[in-house]
Design a protein around this motif. Structure first.
Motif: not given
Length: 607
Positions: A448-451, A431-438, A419-425
């Motif tokens: 929170e990640a689902a939201y 957005e692509q890396e963010a989506e993968r981690h989320l 989740l933290q990596v996704g928000m950082a990305r």
């Protein structure tokens, strides 16, 4: 003979030398056998006295088997002098038992040269015991090539000790001839090779063959083979058969099997019998079983007994015992003792103890002392420690270092780290890396990640296609599914969003349900939206209740709505108070409207 753990054969029949251990009184079932043996001995003795060489050899072997060395020696020497190779081999066994190893080797050599595979085996073992490996290999190979099972096994053992690739061939030969230790060692070798195979079906084939050899060894009474076979079956989900092999091994004295059987019973809900087997294993020195007993007593609130078993585990060399003692002390609020046990386990290399020690130090305000332990635990593979290092660096504003540790923990499957990596990305615009981690974090159960994943997908969602008559057609999108997953996990913003989506498609009841759930959990937006919904349905008094809750929580629009409600009711002073509150809360557009309303109410009051 008992050399290097092997038993020497008598009369080349495969029967083992047994010390004399006759009880004073024989059982009725043994009486007939004893009488037969006595008659056979008498027959052989008469033939030997008549000069029959074979009878001398057989009689000597019978007496040697019974432990009567003085009675056996003259008969064996006489048969040996007459050229009987079996007698020469057994004379060597007798002399070895008396402690005359060099003289025994001389007679074994004579028998081996005459073609005795058993004597060649004994001679090979003798040379290996003396450190003469070339001579040992020569004689053991002679024995093995003549089909002697023990010779094949001993040769394999010698070659394996030297790292010779030919060892497996002879281990396999011995195993195929029924040697149970050879079957077990062959299975272990195949098991290790299978673990090294990373591609193809070869690893599966090796495991299947290993299982077959474990079965053969276990069926012949090899307790460690039964343990390994049970482990294979348990991993495959064949718990009933696994339990049978664990039981077989445990009854033969294998503590690890008793411990494994205990866990199998516990998982089946039978903690009482699990405790019986754990106790048996723990008393035999199994630290894992002692830990399991400690945990069982700790769950029952029997902390003193739990502590005693954790100490027993530690004394057995299981570092988990010290870690568990630390956990027990920490739960009881005995922080100094907890730190002591955590340190002991951490210094022994227990990574979770190192992480727990670091957390303890961090809570005590010792960040400098905590960080090295977090690092040590993380480097040893603790995912939680890597995540905690990320938190530590983020707290100092060291975003790059924090992200590096978060990524390491996320790669190992840590949900919150992902989740933290996704928000950082997302902040970086990737957005692509963010989506993968989320997706990873949301799949791991993070609301929170689902939201946040839903918001990413929502932002790129195309407008709803129009129906051919101009009416919008609602199709359930992926983002809605993630909003709903987060909402069902209690995420308040997701609950509000799901309510808004329901309201947009005209499902007022569903919208009200989600708004109410969010509002009751403390969401001011949920309370405000619920108020709007109720007002539209004609329930303005109830709407005012929810707007009041939202306004008290700092919602400017709710304060403005309340000002308008009270103004319409003619309660100008109360309306003016809520207008003042709306001006203070904002945002700007709300503050501007609230200021105009306030001024109008003020003029009305002063008129």
């Amino acid at each position: 003979m008992d050399v290097m753990g092997d038993k020497a054969t008598l009369f080349e029949t495969g029967r083992f030398v047994q010390p004399s251990s006759r009880e004073d009184t024989d059982t009725p079932d043994e009486t007939g056998e004893i009488a037969d043996e006595a008659a056979e001995e008498l027959r052989q003795r008469l033939a030997a006295e008549a000069g029959d060489v074979e009878a001398m050899s057989v009689l000597g072997a019978m007496l040697l088997r019974r432990g009567d060395l003085d009675g056996a020696e003259p008969h064996l020497r006489a048969a040996t002098a007459a050229g009987d190779r079996a007698a020469a081999n057994n004379l060597g066994v007798l002399l070895h038992q008396r402690g005359y190893a060099d003289e025994a080797a001389g007679w074994w050599r004579i028998a081996a040269v005459a073609g005795s595979a058993a004597a060649a085996h004994a001679l090979g073992r003798h040379h290996r015991e003396r450190g003469d490996e070339p001579a040992a290999e020569y004689w053991l190979r002679q024995s093995a090539e003549q089909g002697h099972t023990l010779g094949a096994y001993a040769l394999a053992d010698l070659l394996e000790h030297r790292g010779d690739a030919g060892a497996e061939k002879w281990i396999r030969v011995a195993a195929e001839r029924g040697h149970r230790e050879a079957a077990y060692r062959l299975a272990r070798a195949l098991d290790r090779r299978a673990a090294q195979e990373t591609e193809g079906d070869n690893g599966v084939a090796l495991l299947e063959e290993a299982e077959q050899w474990y079965r053969q060894a276990a069926a012949r009474g090899h307790r460690r083979a039964a343990l390994h076979l049970g482990t294979i079956l348990e991993k495959r989900g064949e718990l009933k058969e696994a339990g049978r092999w664990y039981l077989t091994s445990a009854k033969d004295g294998e503590a690890r099997a008793a411990c494994a059987l205990g866990f199998l019973l516990r998982d089946a809900g039978d903690t009482e019998n699990a405790a019986v087997w754990w106790l048996r294993a723990a008393q035999d020195g199994d630290g894992n079983a002692a830990n399991a007993l400690g945990a069982l007593h700790a769950e029952r609130g029997e902390t003193q007994t739990a502590e005693r078993w954790y100490r027993a585990a530690m004394d057995a060399g299981d570092v988990n015992g010290a870690y568990n003692l630390g956990l027990l002390c920490a739960e009881q609020g005995r922080t100094p003792q907890a730190e002591q046990w955590y340190r002991r386990a951490a210094y022994a290399g227990h990574r979770e103890a190192a992480n727990a020690l670091a957390i303890l130090l961090l809570r005590a305000g010792d960040e400098t002392g905590a960080e090295p332990w977090f690092s040590k635990a993380a480097e040893a593979g603790s995912v939680d420690a890597a995540f905690n290092l990320g938190i530590l660096h983020a707290g100092r504003g060291e975003e790059r270092a924090a992200l590096r540790w978060y990524e390491r923990a996320a790669a190992a499957g840590h949900t919150e780290a992902a989740l933290q990596v996704g928000m950082a990305r997302l902040r970086d615009g990737d957005e692509q890396e963010a989506e993968r981690h989320l997706r990873c974090a949301a799949g791991g159960g993070s609301a929170e990640a689902a939201y946040r994943l839903a918001t990413v997908l929502d932002a790129r969602r195309p407008p709803e296609p129009a129906h051919e008559l101009g009416e919008p057609v609602h199709r359930r999108s992926e983002c809605e599914e993630w909003y709903e997953r987060a909402a069902s996990q209690g995420h308040r913003r997701a609950q509000v969003r799901v309510g808004m989506l329901a309201a947009a498609r005209g499902d007022v009841v569903e919208a009200a349900r989600w708004y109410r759930e969010a509002a009751e959990a403390g969401s001011r937006n949920g309370a405000f939206n619920l108020g709007l919904l109720l007002a539209r349905e004609g329930s303005e008094p109830e709407a005012a209740v929810w707007w009041t809750r939202a306004a008290d929580a700092g919602h400017g629009r709710a304060a403005l709505r309340l000002a308008l409600v009270y103004a319409r009711r003619g309660e100008l002073a109360e309306g003016q108070r809520w207008a003042d509150r709306a001006v203070a809360l904002g945002p700007a557009s709300v503050a501007e409207r609230a200021a105009r309303l306030r001024d109008a109410l003020r003029q009305e009051l002063s008129a």
